[in-house]
Design an enzyme around this catalytic site. Sequence first.
Site, PDB file in Angstrom:
ATOM      1  N   GLU A 132       0.785  -1.243   0.000  1.00 26.70           N
ATOM      2  CA  GLU A 132       0.000   0.000   0.000  1.00 26.70           C
ATOM      3  C   GLU A 132       0.816   1.293   0.000  1.00 26.70           C
ATOM      4  O   GLU A 132       0.804   2.043   0.979  1.00 26.70           O
ATOM      5  CB  GLU A 132      -0.936   0.012   1.213  1.00 26.70           C
ATOM      6  CG  GLU A 132      -1.916  -1.118   1.230  1.00 26.70           C
ATOM      7  CD  GLU A 132      -3.034  -0.925   2.247  1.00 26.70           C
ATOM      8  OE1 GLU A 132      -2.946   0.006   3.055  1.00 26.70           O
ATOM      9  OE2 GLU A 132      -3.995  -1.692   2.205  1.00 26.70           O
ATOM     10  N   GLU A 187      -5.264  -8.594   0.869  1.00 22.56           N
ATOM     11  CA  GLU A 187      -5.934  -8.272   2.139  1.00 22.56           C
ATOM     12  C   GLU A 187      -7.402  -8.018   1.882  1.00 22.56           C
ATOM     13  O   GLU A 187      -7.766  -7.387   0.885  1.00 22.56           O
ATOM     14  CB  GLU A 187      -5.377  -6.988   2.772  1.00 22.56           C
ATOM     15  CG  GLU A 187      -4.070  -7.144   3.470  1.00 22.56           C
ATOM     16  CD  GLU A 187      -3.558  -5.829   4.045  1.00 22.56           C
ATOM     17  OE1 GLU A 187      -4.374  -4.956   4.427  1.00 22.56           O
ATOM     18  OE2 GLU A 187      -2.329  -5.668   4.100  1.00 22.56           O
TER      19      GLU A 187
HETATM   20  C1  GCO Z   1      -3.132  -2.571   5.003  1.00 17.41           C
HETATM   21  C2  GCO Z   1      -3.091  -2.186   6.301  1.00 17.41           C
HETATM   22  C3  GCO Z   1      -3.210  -3.275   7.294  1.00 17.41           C
HETATM   23  C4  GCO Z   1      -4.375  -2.888   8.130  1.00 17.41           C
HETATM   24  C5  GCO Z   1      -5.650  -3.362   7.506  1.00 17.41           C
HETATM   25  C6  GCO Z   1      -6.868  -2.924   8.237  1.00 17.41           C
HETATM   26  O1  GCO Z   1      -2.168  -3.105   4.464  1.00 17.41           O
HETATM   27  O2  GCO Z   1      -4.203  -2.240   4.536  1.00 17.41           O
HETATM   28  O3  GCO Z   1      -1.958  -1.615   6.400  1.00 17.41           O
HETATM   29  O4  GCO Z   1      -2.017  -3.290   7.937  1.00 17.41           O
HETATM   30  O5  GCO Z   1      -4.268  -3.374   9.407  1.00 17.41           O
HETATM   31  O6  GCO Z   1      -5.751  -2.877   6.219  1.00 17.41           O
HETATM   32  O7  GCO Z   1      -6.937  -1.546   8.239  1.00 17.41           O
END
Ligand code: GCO
Length: 455
Positions: A164, A359
């Site tokens: 990200e 994710e």
């Molecule tokens: C991501 C975030 C995660 C968060 C998750 C929930 O990669 O998006 O950095 O580490 O914990 O997205 O917000």
Amino acid sequence: MDGFRKDFVWGVAAASYQVEGGAFEDGKGWSIWDMYCRKPGVIANGDTGDIACDSYHRYREDIRLMKEIGVHAYRLSISWPRLLPSGTGKVNEKGLSYYDALIDELLQNGITPYITLFHWDYPYELYKRGGWLNPDSPQWFADYAKLVTERYSDRVTHFFTLNEPQCFIGLGFESGVHAPGQRLSADDTFQMAHNVLLGHGMAVMAMRAAAKQPLEIGYAPTASFMYPLTDSLEDIEAARRANFSLPDDPQSWTWNVSWWNDPVLLGEYPAEGLAKYEKYLPHIGQDDLKIISQPLDFLGQNIYNGVQVKAGETGEPIYLKRYTGFPKTALNWPITPECLYWGPRFLYERYHKPIYITENGLACNDVISVDGKVHDPNRIDFLYRYLRELKKASTDGVDVRGYFQWSIMDNFEWHSGYAERFGLVYVDYRDQTRLIKDSGYWYRDTIACNGTNLI
Ligand code: GCO
């Protein structure tokens, strides 16, 4: 294909700073998150990742739980300053050994490690030298990537470079709510972004050169995905346009797909952005785009929610307001399962790369009930609805290779501290006991039948 491929990868994800703890043990250097959490008032409840889920010591138990759930793969990240306390130069053997042990334990339990090189815990020593603004920063990242590859590529074949970039640049340096908590000018954030992308490309080259066996390398950006109101061609085109267009505000430009993905996957910055952001852009060297667009094996994509869009009179996207009482998570994020169909589909149609959902998940206000269990029907319902959409994408021809649920366990949710619970496993932070939630068992059953229960 009907449903998910036979070799679909069912995984779970977490990240070093959010679960490891051991923040000052065995020679680890400080990261910007170690520093930032010490600043009064920036993290809910004054929480820090000093101990987190203590996975630095309890990884065997974590892996036992993963095995009980039956996951095929674990997406973990490596703490850069644990391997290189100053970010470059002197290597910390104890840090390297920690991940040796973790990887070996995973493999012994039949779980494939997918390693993210950088999930935000940037070495503080490099930050002091200018961090991503320093012209040497791409090389620092490539050197770190080489070290990881030399050490682990005998056993690990799947890697993601960056997690990200939208967030670690946008939240870290635009809005300043994440470490290191700065608010920089657009000139600076565009320069950083370019260095980050160069770092990605140089890391890929370094990894291919150092690999002990052929590697599969990807990238893990995030996005909110626009999805069409109806299946009409007009609405679909409006949603597509919305997904790949760029924000007008140069002080909050990082929330987009194409500035981060086009250079990496198409070898060019999007023309719309080159025009829109012209006066903030850094010098872009002649070979830069060649470096940035090193061939990748797949695209990782984090997807949590999206916005519904319809076509206006001239085809322009109109963002639709959500109805009163729209479903939401404990973090007030909207629940929009359709983004797990349209996101992968739009990405696949534009970039033609196999996709992993790196994710997806939600925060719930989970509690241990009087019967001693954690009942989280909202999470089950959420995963059911989202995965059903992903399955439909696969059926419709999108090359979806796997899905990493966020997260294997409750953990440190950045500036929300431990207030938000994202796990399939409940963590009692008073004594670090872990308890598989109902959703963990539901996920186990879903994995066991490869998603045929998602009807
Ligand atoms: C991501 C975030 C995660 C968060 C998750 C929930 O990669 O998006 O950095 O580490 O914990 O997205 O917000």
